[in-house]
Design an enzyme around this catalytic site. Structure first.
Site, PDB file in Angstrom:
ATOM      1  N   ARG A 166       6.553  -3.798 -12.967  1.00 49.04           N
ATOM      2  CA  ARG A 166       7.716  -3.175 -13.581  1.00 49.04           C
ATOM      3  C   ARG A 166       7.743  -3.591 -15.047  1.00 49.04           C
ATOM      4  O   ARG A 166       7.250  -4.657 -15.414  1.00 49.04           O
ATOM      5  CB  ARG A 166       9.005  -3.621 -12.888  1.00 49.04           C
ATOM      6  CG  ARG A 166       9.095  -3.266 -11.402  1.00 49.04           C
ATOM      7  CD  ARG A 166      10.395  -3.789 -10.811  1.00 49.04           C
ATOM      8  NE  ARG A 166      10.546  -3.424  -9.406  1.00 49.04           N
ATOM      9  CZ  ARG A 166      10.171  -4.182  -8.385  1.00 49.04           C
ATOM     10  NH1 ARG A 166       9.585  -5.357  -8.617  1.00 49.04           N
ATOM     11  NH2 ARG A 166      10.345  -3.781  -7.145  1.00 49.04           N
ATOM     12  N   LYS A 175      12.526  -7.956  -8.435  1.00 45.66           N
ATOM     13  CA  LYS A 175      13.903  -7.759  -8.011  1.00 45.66           C
ATOM     14  C   LYS A 175      14.281  -8.796  -6.965  1.00 45.66           C
ATOM     15  O   LYS A 175      13.464  -9.216  -6.158  1.00 45.66           O
ATOM     16  CB  LYS A 175      14.080  -6.353  -7.437  1.00 45.66           C
ATOM     17  CG  LYS A 175      13.996  -5.249  -8.487  1.00 45.66           C
ATOM     18  CD  LYS A 175      14.264  -3.897  -7.862  1.00 45.66           C
ATOM     19  CE  LYS A 175      14.255  -2.805  -8.924  1.00 45.66           C
ATOM     20  NZ  LYS A 175      14.525  -1.468  -8.345  1.00 45.66           N
ATOM     21  N   HIS A 187       7.249   3.112 -16.305  1.00 41.49           N
ATOM     22  CA  HIS A 187       7.245   3.197 -14.845  1.00 41.49           C
ATOM     23  C   HIS A 187       6.203   4.181 -14.332  1.00 41.49           C
ATOM     24  O   HIS A 187       5.767   4.090 -13.179  1.00 41.49           O
ATOM     25  CB  HIS A 187       8.636   3.600 -14.341  1.00 41.49           C
ATOM     26  CG  HIS A 187       9.019   2.938 -13.060  1.00 41.49           C
ATOM     27  ND1 HIS A 187       9.237   1.577 -12.941  1.00 41.49           N
ATOM     28  CD2 HIS A 187       9.207   3.435 -11.810  1.00 41.49           C
ATOM     29  CE1 HIS A 187       9.541   1.278 -11.699  1.00 41.49           C
ATOM     30  NE2 HIS A 187       9.532   2.385 -10.985  1.00 41.49           N
ATOM     31  N   ARG A 214       3.258   2.421 -13.153  1.00 43.62           N
ATOM     32  CA  ARG A 214       3.467   1.828 -11.824  1.00 43.62           C
ATOM     33  C   ARG A 214       3.246   2.874 -10.740  1.00 43.62           C
ATOM     34  O   ARG A 214       2.590   2.604  -9.727  1.00 43.62           O
ATOM     35  CB  ARG A 214       4.885   1.254 -11.764  1.00 43.62           C
ATOM     36  CG  ARG A 214       5.257   0.564 -10.474  1.00 43.62           C
ATOM     37  CD  ARG A 214       6.590  -0.156 -10.674  1.00 43.62           C
ATOM     38  NE  ARG A 214       7.251  -0.510  -9.437  1.00 43.62           N
ATOM     39  CZ  ARG A 214       7.009  -1.618  -8.743  1.00 43.62           C
ATOM     40  NH1 ARG A 214       6.099  -2.483  -9.152  1.00 43.62           N
ATOM     41  NH2 ARG A 214       7.679  -1.894  -7.631  1.00 43.62           N
ATOM     42  N   HIS A 232       7.820  -4.199  -3.160  1.00 42.58           N
ATOM     43  CA  HIS A 232       8.858  -3.422  -2.495  1.00 42.58           C
ATOM     44  C   HIS A 232       9.418  -4.200  -1.309  1.00 42.58           C
ATOM     45  O   HIS A 232       8.656  -4.721  -0.495  1.00 42.58           O
ATOM     46  CB  HIS A 232       8.301  -2.091  -1.981  1.00 42.58           C
ATOM     47  CG  HIS A 232       8.063  -1.090  -3.057  1.00 42.58           C
ATOM     48  ND1 HIS A 232       7.215  -0.011  -2.907  1.00 42.58           N
ATOM     49  CD2 HIS A 232       8.584  -0.981  -4.314  1.00 42.58           C
ATOM     50  CE1 HIS A 232       7.213   0.707  -4.019  1.00 42.58           C
ATOM     51  NE2 HIS A 232       8.030   0.140  -4.880  1.00 42.58           N
ATOM     52  N   TYR A 288       4.963   7.433  -1.742  1.00 41.25           N
ATOM     53  CA  TYR A 288       3.717   7.730  -2.441  1.00 41.25           C
ATOM     54  C   TYR A 288       2.712   8.431  -1.543  1.00 41.25           C
ATOM     55  O   TYR A 288       1.784   9.063  -2.033  1.00 41.25           O
ATOM     56  CB  TYR A 288       3.097   6.439  -2.998  1.00 41.25           C
ATOM     57  CG  TYR A 288       3.908   5.825  -4.111  1.00 41.25           C
ATOM     58  CD1 TYR A 288       3.908   6.383  -5.387  1.00 41.25           C
ATOM     59  CD2 TYR A 288       4.674   4.688  -3.891  1.00 41.25           C
ATOM     60  CE1 TYR A 288       4.657   5.822  -6.401  1.00 41.25           C
ATOM     61  CE2 TYR A 288       5.427   4.119  -4.903  1.00 41.25           C
ATOM     62  CZ  TYR A 288       5.413   4.688  -6.154  1.00 41.25           C
ATOM     63  OH  TYR A 288       6.160   4.136  -7.164  1.00 41.25           O
TER      64      TYR A 288
END
Length: 313
Positions: free
Chosen positions: A158, A182, A255, A258, A281, A290
């Protein structure tokens, strides 16, 4: 609590309980300033719809649904409407927890359906073209900007993770680094040869430019023209500059690197669980989006490569 006894709680207004709730989120729950601003904006909208002077006990489910209907009439985005719903739900959960209300009308609120947006990704040719731009255009800082592009593409970081990278986060030969994603979760990301070489060239250039070497220095990897830490917005501006009219004229964001990283791994057979780990994730469902892209891409490759792929029946 400012209220005194059940009777006074029954008369507590939407405005007063909203103010108390925001203070609770900030001081007790430790929400970030950004989150507090978002909650405040949505609750102010709620007050405007129903009137801040209204006792919170008088609000009905039908009125809450009418608020959502008004937002839809104003052509608000689904994400904005769902954020409003989340704020109202949280407010009424707070009211129920601290006995301002005996029944929570927001429990039956349902979020609106979100449109499906497929992640934008680049082709290999587009990535190569963008990574070559710093050497061709000399818009900002050639070695630094190329290193940023190569590291984003190689690692799937990120933009916030890249901006926060410190020199001590890397292994000896820059083959990998620990980033904090995150939820303050650490993970290891990896850098292939092109990325490592670009990073080494940049660090050598940085050493000459600021007359201080990166070796042994504790500090940010990417800096601006004054030697200060490069911000997230600064990295976004760099990507925008090189992918805009002055560069490839094919705008992308950090992004997008990514998304491209994830798509390429899955197209070339990587296990989805491994990709989930590399991207950081929390849920496999986030990574699974994806697979829709890779399926379409594989069909395209098949039709182009198979002897009968392009023939009409």
């Amino acid at each position: 609590m400012t209220a005194e006894g059940p009777d006074s709680r029954n008369n507590t207004t939407i405005h007063d309980v909203s103010a108390e709730f925001l203070l609770y989120l900030e001081t007790v729950r430790g929400f970030s300033p950004h989150s507090i601003i978002a909650y405040r904006g949505d609750l102010l909208q709620f007050e405007l719809f129903l009137g801040g002077h209204r006792p919170v006990t008088s609000v009905t489910l039908e009125e809450l649904r009418s608020c959502i209907g008004k937002l839809s009439e104003e052509k608000r985005a689904a994400a904005s409407i769902n954020r409003f719903i989340a704020a109202v739900r949280a407010l009424f959960a707070y009211c129920r927890k601290f006995q301002y209300i005996q029944h929570n009308p927001a429990l039956e609120l349902r979020t609106v359906k979100m449109p499906k947006h497929m992640p934008r990704f680049m082709t290999e040719a587009e990535v190569d073209a963008l990574c070559a731009q710093p050497g061709k255009k000399e818009l900002l800082w050639e070695t630094r900007d190329k290193a940023i592009f190569e590291l984003l593409y190689s690692s799937g970081c990120r933009v916030s993770e890249l901006a926060s990278l410190k020199l001590q986060d890397f292994t000896g030969d820059y083959e990998s680094a620990i980033v904090t994603g995150k939820g303050r979760k650490d993970r290891r990301v990896y850098f292939e040869k092109d990325a490592r070489n670009a990073l080494k060239v940049y660090l050598a250039d940085r050493k000459k430019r600021f007359e201080t070497g990166p070796d042994g220095v504790v500090g940010p990897v990417f800096v601006n023209q004054h030697g200060k830490k490069l911000s997230v917005s600064g990295i976004r501006e760099i990507v925008t500059r090189y992918s805009g009219p002055e560069g490839t004229n094919h705008h992308v964001s950090p992004h997008t690197f990514r998304h491209t990283f994830a798509t390429e791994l899955l197209v070339h057979g990587a296990d989805i669980r491994a990709v989930q780990e590399l991207l950081g994730h929390a849920s496999i469902s986030t990574t699974q989006r994806y697979t829709h892209i890779t399926t379409e891409k594989l069909i395209e490759i098949y039709n182009r490569a198979h002897p009968h792929g392009g023939k009409k029946k």
